[in-house]
Design an enzyme around this catalytic site. Structure first.
Site, PDB file in Angstrom:
ATOM      1  N   GLY A  13       0.820  -1.213   0.000  1.00 19.52           N
ATOM      2  CA  GLY A  13       0.000   0.000   0.000  1.00 19.52           C
ATOM      3  C   GLY A  13       0.853   1.260   0.000  1.00 19.52           C
ATOM      4  N   ASP A  15       1.314   3.598   2.409  1.00 19.76           N
ATOM      5  CA  ASP A  15       2.150   3.775   3.608  1.00 19.76           C
ATOM      6  C   ASP A  15       3.183   2.663   3.737  1.00 19.76           C
ATOM      7  OD1 ASP A  15       0.371   5.793   4.005  1.00 19.76           O
ATOM      8  OD2 ASP A  15      -0.259   5.191   6.006  1.00 19.76           O
ATOM      9  N   ALA A  88      -5.345  -3.015   5.369  1.00 17.25           N
ATOM     10  CA  ALA A  88      -6.766  -2.723   5.590  1.00 17.25           C
ATOM     11  C   ALA A  88      -7.506  -2.609   4.268  1.00 17.25           C
ATOM     12  CB  ALA A  88      -6.927  -1.410   6.355  1.00 17.25           C
ATOM     13  N   THR A 133      -7.101   5.710  12.659  1.00 19.48           N
ATOM     14  CA  THR A 133      -7.506   6.734  11.710  1.00 19.48           C
ATOM     15  C   THR A 133      -8.382   7.825  12.323  1.00 19.48           C
ATOM     16  OG1 THR A 133      -8.962   7.112   9.811  1.00 19.48           O
ATOM     17  CG2 THR A 133      -9.322   5.082  11.020  1.00 19.48           C
ATOM     18  N   GLU A 135     -10.837   8.947  10.936  1.00 19.52           N
ATOM     19  CA  GLU A 135     -12.235   8.595  10.639  1.00 19.52           C
ATOM     20  C   GLU A 135     -12.976   8.160  11.903  1.00 19.52           C
ATOM     21  OE1 GLU A 135     -13.248   9.756   7.150  1.00 19.52           O
ATOM     22  OE2 GLU A 135     -14.575   8.190   7.895  1.00 19.52           O
ATOM     23  N   TYR A 156     -16.085   1.153   7.991  1.00 19.96           N
ATOM     24  CA  TYR A 156     -14.616   1.248   8.085  1.00 19.96           C
ATOM     25  C   TYR A 156     -14.213   1.813   9.442  1.00 19.96           C
ATOM     26  CZ  TYR A 156      -9.975   3.372   7.374  1.00 19.96           C
ATOM     27  OH  TYR A 156      -8.665   3.750   7.520  1.00 19.96           O
ATOM     28  N   LYS A 160     -12.205   0.019  12.520  1.00 18.29           N
ATOM     29  CA  LYS A 160     -10.929   0.561  13.024  1.00 18.29           C
ATOM     30  C   LYS A 160     -11.022   0.880  14.520  1.00 18.29           C
ATOM     31  CE  LYS A 160      -7.951   0.908   9.541  1.00 18.29           C
ATOM     32  NZ  LYS A 160      -6.538   0.494   9.579  1.00 18.29           N
TER      33      LYS A 160
HETATM   34  P1  NAP Z   1      -3.716   1.356   1.083  1.00 22.32           P
HETATM   35  O1  NAP Z   1      -2.844   2.075   0.106  1.00 22.32           O
HETATM   36  O2  NAP Z   1      -5.123   1.053   0.733  1.00 22.32           O
HETATM   37  O3  NAP Z   1      -2.975   0.000   1.469  1.00 22.32           O
HETATM   38  C1  NAP Z   1      -3.638  -1.029   2.157  1.00 22.32           C
HETATM   39  C2  NAP Z   1      -2.738  -2.238   2.221  1.00 22.32           C
HETATM   40  O4  NAP Z   1      -3.453  -3.292   2.894  1.00 22.32           O
HETATM   41  C3  NAP Z   1      -2.335  -2.814   0.848  1.00 22.32           C
HETATM   42  O5  NAP Z   1      -1.032  -3.314   0.931  1.00 22.32           O
HETATM   43  C4  NAP Z   1      -3.318  -3.950   0.664  1.00 22.32           C
HETATM   44  O6  NAP Z   1      -2.876  -4.958  -0.219  1.00 22.32           O
HETATM   45  C5  NAP Z   1      -3.375  -4.469   2.085  1.00 22.32           C
HETATM   46  N1  NAP Z   1      -4.533  -5.321   2.338  1.00 22.32           N
HETATM   47  C6  NAP Z   1      -5.837  -5.050   2.094  1.00 22.32           C
HETATM   48  N2  NAP Z   1      -6.609  -6.102   2.433  1.00 22.32           N
HETATM   49  C7  NAP Z   1      -5.771  -7.059   2.894  1.00 22.32           C
HETATM   50  C8  NAP Z   1      -5.951  -8.393   3.375  1.00 22.32           C
HETATM   51  N3  NAP Z   1      -7.161  -8.951   3.447  1.00 22.32           N
HETATM   52  N4  NAP Z   1      -4.852  -9.087   3.771  1.00 22.32           N
HETATM   53  C9  NAP Z   1      -3.615  -8.544   3.678  1.00 22.32           C
HETATM   54  N5  NAP Z   1      -3.377  -7.301   3.222  1.00 22.32           N
HETATM   55  C10 NAP Z   1      -4.448  -6.574   2.835  1.00 22.32           C
HETATM   56  O7  NAP Z   1      -3.761   2.154   2.464  1.00 22.32           O
HETATM   57  P2  NAP Z   1      -2.747   3.289   3.028  1.00 22.32           P
HETATM   58  O8  NAP Z   1      -3.250   4.611   2.598  1.00 22.32           O
HETATM   59  O9  NAP Z   1      -1.350   2.882   2.760  1.00 22.32           O
HETATM   60  O10 NAP Z   1      -3.051   3.185   4.582  1.00 22.32           O
HETATM   61  C11 NAP Z   1      -2.319   2.294   5.409  1.00 22.32           C
HETATM   62  C12 NAP Z   1      -3.130   2.000   6.667  1.00 22.32           C
HETATM   63  O11 NAP Z   1      -3.362   3.217   7.371  1.00 22.32           O
HETATM   64  C13 NAP Z   1      -4.505   1.402   6.422  1.00 22.32           C
HETATM   65  O12 NAP Z   1      -4.780   0.529   7.487  1.00 22.32           O
HETATM   66  C14 NAP Z   1      -5.439   2.586   6.481  1.00 22.32           C
HETATM   67  O13 NAP Z   1      -6.731   2.186   6.865  1.00 22.32           O
HETATM   68  C15 NAP Z   1      -4.763   3.433   7.541  1.00 22.32           C
HETATM   69  N6  NAP Z   1      -4.931   4.885   7.431  1.00 22.32           N
HETATM   70  C16 NAP Z   1      -4.677   5.519   6.267  1.00 22.32           C
HETATM   71  C17 NAP Z   1      -4.790   6.893   6.211  1.00 22.32           C
HETATM   72  C18 NAP Z   1      -4.509   7.644   4.932  1.00 22.32           C
HETATM   73  O14 NAP Z   1      -4.956   8.798   4.832  1.00 22.32           O
HETATM   74  N7  NAP Z   1      -3.781   7.084   3.991  1.00 22.32           N
HETATM   75  C19 NAP Z   1      -5.137   7.624   7.350  1.00 22.32           C
HETATM   76  C20 NAP Z   1      -5.361   6.926   8.544  1.00 22.32           C
HETATM   77  C21 NAP Z   1      -5.233   5.553   8.581  1.00 22.32           C
HETATM   78  P3  NAP Z   1      -3.126  -4.855  -1.821  1.00 22.32           P
HETATM   79  O15 NAP Z   1      -2.048  -3.910  -2.324  1.00 22.32           O
HETATM   80  O16 NAP Z   1      -2.979  -6.237  -2.272  1.00 22.32           O
HETATM   81  O17 NAP Z   1      -4.505  -4.273  -2.014  1.00 22.32           O
HETATM   82  N1  GDD Z   2     -12.928   9.012  -2.617  1.00 23.00           N
HETATM   83  C1  GDD Z   2     -13.703  10.042  -3.005  1.00 23.00           C
HETATM   84  N2  GDD Z   2     -14.102  10.111  -4.304  1.00 23.00           N
HETATM   85  N3  GDD Z   2     -14.018  10.969  -2.100  1.00 23.00           N
HETATM   86  C2  GDD Z   2     -14.776  12.028  -2.521  1.00 23.00           C
HETATM   87  C3  GDD Z   2     -15.224  12.153  -3.836  1.00 23.00           C
HETATM   88  C4  GDD Z   2     -14.879  11.140  -4.773  1.00 23.00           C
HETATM   89  O1  GDD Z   2     -15.238  11.175  -5.948  1.00 23.00           O
HETATM   90  N4  GDD Z   2     -15.916  13.303  -3.927  1.00 23.00           N
HETATM   91  C5  GDD Z   2     -15.918  13.870  -2.730  1.00 23.00           C
HETATM   92  N5  GDD Z   2     -15.227  13.094  -1.851  1.00 23.00           N
HETATM   93  C6  GDD Z   2     -15.054  13.385  -0.429  1.00 23.00           C
HETATM   94  C7  GDD Z   2     -15.438  12.243   0.505  1.00 23.00           C
HETATM   95  O2  GDD Z   2     -16.853  12.190   0.677  1.00 23.00           O
HETATM   96  C8  GDD Z   2     -14.672  12.655   1.758  1.00 23.00           C
HETATM   97  O3  GDD Z   2     -15.411  13.590   2.494  1.00 23.00           O
HETATM   98  C9  GDD Z   2     -13.415  13.334   1.205  1.00 23.00           C
HETATM   99  O4  GDD Z   2     -13.674  13.609  -0.175  1.00 23.00           O
HETATM  100  C10 GDD Z   2     -12.149  12.484   1.301  1.00 23.00           C
HETATM  101  O5  GDD Z   2     -12.421  11.210   0.741  1.00 23.00           O
HETATM  102  P1  GDD Z   2     -11.244  10.122   0.544  1.00 23.00           P
HETATM  103  O6  GDD Z   2     -10.141  10.714  -0.230  1.00 23.00           O
HETATM  104  O7  GDD Z   2     -11.893   8.887   0.028  1.00 23.00           O
HETATM  105  O8  GDD Z   2     -10.686   9.927   2.019  1.00 23.00           O
HETATM  106  P2  GDD Z   2     -11.439   9.658   3.410  1.00 23.00           P
HETATM  107  O9  GDD Z   2     -11.274  10.887   4.243  1.00 23.00           O
HETATM  108  O10 GDD Z   2     -12.798   9.136   3.217  1.00 23.00           O
HETATM  109  O11 GDD Z   2     -10.573   8.454   3.997  1.00 23.00           O
HETATM  110  C11 GDD Z   2      -9.140   8.475   3.939  1.00 23.00           C
HETATM  111  O12 GDD Z   2      -8.631   9.081   5.100  1.00 23.00           O
HETATM  112  C12 GDD Z   2      -8.913   8.375   6.315  1.00 23.00           C
HETATM  113  C13 GDD Z   2      -8.314   9.208   7.465  1.00 23.00           C
HETATM  114  O13 GDD Z   2      -9.223  10.165   7.890  1.00 23.00           O
HETATM  115  C14 GDD Z   2      -8.663   7.035   3.764  1.00 23.00           C
HETATM  116  O14 GDD Z   2      -7.279   7.036   3.502  1.00 23.00           O
HETATM  117  C15 GDD Z   2      -8.911   6.227   5.034  1.00 23.00           C
HETATM  118  O15 GDD Z   2      -8.278   4.936   4.905  1.00 23.00           O
HETATM  119  C16 GDD Z   2      -8.306   6.989   6.214  1.00 23.00           C
HETATM  120  O16 GDD Z   2      -8.506   6.271   7.405  1.00 23.00           O
END
Ligand code: NAP
Ligand code: GDD
Length: 338
Positions: A13, A15, A88, A133, A135, A156, A160
């Site tokens: 992923g 991160d 995740a 998160t 969220e 989700y 979490k």
């Molecule tokens: P991501 O790009 O969606 O990466 C998710 C990773 O989890 C990928 O490696 C995916 O594998 C793996 N995965 C999904 N389902 C799985 C399963 N059943 N078994 C094993 N591996 C699995 O997410 P990210 O943005 O890097 O985020 C990393 C973590 O931080 C996640 O837990 C996310 O919920 C949390 N988080 C993210 C954010 C953010 O803004 N990015 C903020 C707060 C928390 P594949 O590549 O095969 O799909």
């Molecule tokens: N994805 C998406 N696609 N979001 C949209 C769109 C669209 O076309 N249009 C508007 N949005 C709005 C969503 O409704 C949300 O309010 C905001 O854009 C951000 O959406 P995402 O980029 O999908 O991120 P997220 O905030 O729902 O979730 C991400 O951040 C979380 C941390 O607060 C993910 O990375 C989660 O895994 C992570 O935990």
């Protein structure tokens, strides 16, 4: 000196790929768990992949968060010094379509790792990081910090939250060094294509180059605190280097709407967007052509309207602060495309 062993769930992923690179630089032996897929899912780690016949410090293993046996086998074999659970089903909107799967992977998956640490009696050896998160705050008002109450608004976020509390429970019940990072949104050039920032950057770059495609979006008035993934994985590592395990908010403290984000990307691409209409009829125009439309299919059944993190605790105890702001984040995301 013997290298520290790190095991990363979710290494493919966004991160996971940044964290793997950070830990290799810090001279760890890095092990990552990948899922079996019919097409390659290792693009983000291509640049650090080494054929296992020659590799000394980077190894990939098949596993899945829904498969307790694979998790337990890996942990008992590797006995890692540090485990990072970044795996995740991480898409909030998708979690409404796949609620049970999301709970299984994001909630129970975390329990499976903690239980493997516990039953293999690795409490003294293995430190655990849980990817929590913002969220989880859901409808709680900003600024949100470690003391803010949780009001999750999606399957989700609820999953979490289970992972968050089970991590605290195993820390208290069994003495595992386990930390929850409560990370606010963080992005990068390798952000998944269906998250809103990457979707906007990709579409506007193409439109600027002459593509006739349109950008369809949902709620463009929700507010987020967007940081850079490269900064945030440093905080994960720091959490596992402290004397006592604790939970930390990681954020920038700045908040923007999705619409602000669109305008910032457009400005950097030297595009002037004119907005007309309201609600579902709101549209964005560039050089007189309609390029942005609202599509109700992208609205979530319940939305998190406003997130802005207070990272005072991380600044004080981890000496962590973000090196990027939204401007440098957007520049970095655009730079990798044009
Ligand atoms: P991501 O790009 O969606 O990466 C998710 C990773 O989890 C990928 O490696 C995916 O594998 C793996 N995965 C999904 N389902 C799985 C399963 N059943 N078994 C094993 N591996 C699995 O997410 P990210 O943005 O890097 O985020 C990393 C973590 O931080 C996640 O837990 C996310 O919920 C949390 N988080 C993210 C954010 C953010 O803004 N990015 C903020 C707060 C928390 P594949 O590549 O095969 O799909
Ligand atoms: N994805 C998406 N696609 N979001 C949209 C769109 C669209 O076309 N249009 C508007 N949005 C709005 C969503 O409704 C949300 O309010 C905001 O854009 C951000 O959406 P995402 O980029 O999908 O991120 P997220 O905030 O729902 O979730 C991400 O951040 C979380 C941390 O607060 C993910 O990375 C989660 O895994 C992570 O935990």
């Amino acid at each position: 000196m013997k290298k520290k062993i790190a095991l990363i769930f979710g290494i493919t992923g966004q991160d996971g790929s940044y964290l793997a690179k950070l830990l290799l630089k810090k001279k760890y032996e890095v092990h990552g768990v990948i899922r079996r897929s019919s097409s390659f899912n290792t693009k983000r780690i291509e640049d650090i992949y080494v054929d296992p016949h020659y590799s000394k410090d980077f190894f990939l293993h098949y596993g899945d968060m829904t498969d307790a046996l694979s998790i337990n086998n890996l942990i008992s074999k590797l006995k890692p010094n540090e485990i990072y659970n970044l795996a995740a089903q991480s898409h909030v909107a998708v979690s409404f379509d796949l609620p049970e799967y999301t709970a299984n992977v994001d909630g129970l998956g975390t329990l499976r790792i903690l239980e493997a640490i516990n039953t293999n009696k690795l409490q003294k050896k293995t430190k655990f990081y849980q990817a929590g998160t913002s969220e989880m705050y859901g409808s709680s008002s900003p600024p949100q910090n470690e003391k803010t109450s949780f009001n999750p608004r999606s399957p989700y976020a609820v999953s979490k939250l289970f992972a968050h509390w089970i991590t605290i429970n195993y820390r208290e019940a069994y003495g595992i060094y386990a930390c929850n990072g409560i990370l606010f949104n963080h992005e990068s050039p390798v952000r998944g294509y269906t998250f809103v920032t990457q979707k906007i950057v990709q579409a506007l770059c193409k439109i600027k180059k002459g593509s006739k495609e349109k950008l369809f979006l949902g709620n463009i008035y929700s507010k987020r605190d967007w940081g850079h993934a490269e900064d945030y994985v440093k905080a994960m590592w720091l959490m596992l280097q402290q004397k006592t395990p604790q939970d930390f908010v990681i954020a920038t403290g700045e908040q923007y709407t999705v619409k602000n984000f669109i305008e910032l990307v457009a400005k950097k691409l030297d595009m002037k967007i004119n907005w007309k209409g309201q609600g579902l009829k709101e549209k964005g125009y560039y050089k007189g052509k309609e390029i942005i439309k609202i599509d109700k299919k992208y609205f979530r059944p319940t939305e998190v309207e406003s997130l802005r993190g207070d990272y005072t605790k991380a600044k004080r105890l981890l000496k962590w602060k973000p090196s990027h702001n939204i401007n440098t984040l957007v520049t970095d995301m655009i730079k990798k495309i044009i």
